[in-house]
Design a protein around this motif. Structure first.
Motif, mmCIF file in Angstrom:
data_model
loop_
_atom_site.group_PDB
_atom_site.id
_atom_site.type_symbol
_atom_site.label_atom_id
_atom_site.label_comp_id
_atom_site.label_asym_id
_atom_site.label_seq_id
_atom_site.Cartn_x
_atom_site.Cartn_y
_atom_site.Cartn_z
ATOM 1 N N LYS A 128 8.297 -8.146 -4.963
ATOM 2 C CA LYS A 128 8.012 -8.989 -3.807
ATOM 3 C C LYS A 128 7.487 -8.141 -2.650
ATOM 4 N N PRO A 129 6.723 -8.742 -1.732
ATOM 5 C CA PRO A 129 6.216 -8.001 -0.576
ATOM 6 C C PRO A 129 7.316 -7.739 0.439
ATOM 7 N N ASN A 130 7.042 -6.833 1.361
ATOM 8 C CA ASN A 130 7.935 -6.659 2.500
ATOM 9 C C ASN A 130 7.902 -7.914 3.374
ATOM 10 N N PRO A 131 8.993 -8.268 4.019
ATOM 11 C CA PRO A 131 8.915 -9.266 5.087
ATOM 12 C C PRO A 131 7.911 -8.773 6.134
ATOM 13 N N THR A 132 7.139 -9.673 6.719
ATOM 14 C CA THR A 132 6.072 -9.256 7.616
ATOM 15 C C THR A 132 6.306 -9.666 9.066
ATOM 16 N N LYS A 133 5.763 -8.862 9.961
ATOM 17 C CA LYS A 133 5.713 -9.159 11.391
ATOM 18 C C LYS A 133 4.234 -9.195 11.764
ATOM 19 N N LEU A 134 3.693 -10.392 11.997
ATOM 20 C CA LEU A 134 2.275 -10.549 12.295
ATOM 21 C C LEU A 134 2.004 -10.263 13.771
ATOM 22 N N ILE A 135 1.076 -9.341 14.010
ATOM 23 C CA ILE A 135 0.584 -9.069 15.358
ATOM 24 C C ILE A 135 -0.778 -9.740 15.489
ATOM 25 N N PHE A 157 10.555 -1.435 -1.918
ATOM 26 C CA PHE A 157 9.777 -1.376 -3.151
ATOM 27 C C PHE A 157 10.488 -0.534 -4.210
ATOM 28 N N ALA A 158 11.136 0.546 -3.787
ATOM 29 C CA ALA A 158 11.835 1.408 -4.744
ATOM 30 C C ALA A 158 12.980 0.662 -5.419
ATOM 31 N N ILE A 159 13.726 -0.129 -4.650
ATOM 32 C CA ILE A 159 14.812 -0.929 -5.227
ATOM 33 C C ILE A 159 14.269 -1.860 -6.306
ATOM 34 N N GLY A 193 0.789 -1.219 0.000
ATOM 35 C CA GLY A 193 0.000 0.000 0.000
ATOM 36 C C GLY A 193 0.821 1.269 0.000
ATOM 37 N N CYS A 194 0.773 1.973 1.107
ATOM 38 C CA CYS A 194 1.418 3.287 1.243
ATOM 39 C C CYS A 194 2.849 3.308 0.718
ATOM 40 N N ALA A 195 3.654 2.319 1.100
ATOM 41 C CA ALA A 195 5.078 2.321 0.745
ATOM 42 C C ALA A 195 5.305 2.103 -0.744
ATOM 43 N N ALA A 196 4.622 1.119 -1.320
ATOM 44 C CA ALA A 196 4.793 0.848 -2.748
ATOM 45 C C ALA A 196 4.292 2.015 -3.583
ATOM 46 N N TRP A 197 3.173 2.616 -3.172
ATOM 47 C CA TRP A 197 2.639 3.771 -3.897
ATOM 48 C C TRP A 197 3.608 4.950 -3.809
ATOM 49 N N THR A 198 4.222 5.123 -2.637
ATOM 50 C CA THR A 198 5.203 6.199 -2.471
ATOM 51 C C THR A 198 6.381 5.997 -3.419
ATOM 52 N N ALA A 199 6.849 4.756 -3.523
ATOM 53 C CA ALA A 199 7.954 4.459 -4.429
ATOM 54 C C ALA A 199 7.573 4.751 -5.872
ATOM 55 N N VAL A 200 6.390 4.314 -6.287
ATOM 56 C CA VAL A 200 5.923 4.573 -7.658
ATOM 57 C C VAL A 200 5.845 6.064 -7.916
ATOM 58 N N GLN A 201 5.222 6.788 -7.014
ATOM 59 C CA GLN A 201 5.028 8.225 -7.182
ATOM 60 C C GLN A 201 6.356 8.964 -7.355
ATOM 61 N N ASN A 202 7.324 8.648 -6.509
ATOM 62 C CA ASN A 202 8.593 9.375 -6.540
ATOM 63 C C ASN A 202 9.519 8.941 -7.669
#
Length: 352
Positions: free
Chosen positions: A317-324, A175-177, A130-139
């Motif tokens: 690929k997705p970010n590595p996740t930490k499930l809460i 995501f930017a990489i 979401g937020c992070a991937a969209w930020t990478a695309v935008q910039n």
């Protein structure tokens, strides 16, 4: 497919007057003709989520921006996605009483989600885009920002140009990489040594420790002192100064995250255009002092169509996740985990 039964109320994480949150029962939002309603199956956390609660509180609003789920209702003008489609997206949380990701149902514009290909990533992983991937695309790809060539398909184009990314292990940096690599650029980044192998697997051509006193020298040697394009995914005065020092002589572009670049970096390198941006403009609406920027939304509507193939091919690929644990009830624990500084190279997620 028959339309699922949708209740009148739902559970949602709501901001409170004491700059905290509460899990409350609220009405399921009504959708407009161009919107869809999604039954959430997973959500993710970003620093912006707890910052909006703590420092920019609007009591009674639904918190959260990143979600994944299944479409359960579409507006009268929507032709795609259809009911039953698994999707993921990004909404503006902490601003509206009927719109936010930390809820059992989320409404959003139909053209601001991407279809999650069957058998690729889990719902929790899908929520990380979401937020992070969209930020990478935008910039990276907006012509008024870095203006990189887009990935025309999952095969990288031939390019020898280097792009510098500060904070490669951040969610945005990861995501930017991958996106810059998929577009055919060579990528140099800095991160803690424990993340170097992950970032190389994501497409970084060179990774250095930002704490290494020789890091800037090594970056210049590796790239032939040719950097003219960069993204600072951390964006503090210190990281922006580091970034511009890695640039070659001559005009360049550095994009940073937030409302304004730091003065120290700009005074050090007045020949570099340093611009700041906020991902919220990808929704094409005015938000506080930030005017509507239709070109930002147009790029995301266009680029989200690329996500399914990029994800399916493994190029994104997705970010590595930490499930809460605990679903929506676990959000406060996730916020505390983030505030404690424990997050490193991972995205905090919750399954509903």
């Amino acid at each position: 497919m028959s339309t699922p039964t949708i209740p009148q109320t739902m559970k949602a994480v709501i901001t409170t007057a004491d700059s905290s949150t509460a899990l409350q029962e609220v009405p399921v939002p009504e959708i407009d003709a161009d919107e869809i309603l999604v039954k959430t199956t997973a959500v993710a956390s970003n620093p912006a989520d707890w910052k909006l609660v703590k420092f920019m509180t609007i009591p009674g609003t639904i918190v959260g921006v990143d979600f994944a789920g299944v479409v359960v209702k579409v507006g009268s003008a929507v032709t795609t996605p259809a009911v039953g489609t698994k999707v993921a997206g990004f909404v503006i949380g902490g601003q509206f009483t009927d719109r936010g990701a930390y809820a059992e149902y989320v409404k959003t514009a139909a053209d601001l989600v991407w279809t999650v290909p069957e058998g690729t990533v889990s719902d929790a992983q899908a929520a990380t885009y979401g937020c992070a991937a969209w930020t990478a695309v935008q910039n990276l790809f907006l012509p008024t920002r870095l203006g990189l060539a887009e990935p025309s398909d999952v095969k990288a184009a031939s390019s020898k140009e280097w792009v510098f990314i500060y904070g490669g292990s951040t969610s945005v940096g990861q995501f930017a990489i991958q996106l810059a690599h998929a577009a055919g650029y060579k990528v140099v980044t800095v991160a803690s040594p424990k993340h170097h192998e992950l970032l190389k697997s994501y497409g970084a051509d060179a990774v250095f420790d930002y704490k290494d006193s020789e890091a800037i020298t090594k970056i210049k040697e590796t790239t032939g002192d040719s950097i003219h394009l960069g993204l600072d995914a951390v964006s503090t005065a210190e990281t922006e100064v580091f970034s511009v020092k890695a640039f070659a002589t001559g005009a360049g572009k550095l994009h940073v995250l937030g409302m304004a670049p730091e003065a120290d970096a700009q005074s050090l390198r007045p020949d570099i255009s340093i611009q700041a941006s906020t991902v919220y403009t990808t929704h094409g609406r005015a938000l506080g002092p930030v005017p509507a920027q239709p070109q930002d939304k147009a790029l995301m509507v266009h680029f989200l169509k690329k996500f399914p193939e990029l994800v399916k091919s493994g190029a994104l690929k997705p970010n590595p996740t930490k499930l809460i644990n605990g679903g929506l009830a676990g959000i406060p624990e996730g916020f505390e985990y983030m505030l404690s500084g424990k997050v490193s190279g991972e995205k905090v997620v919750y399954e509903l």
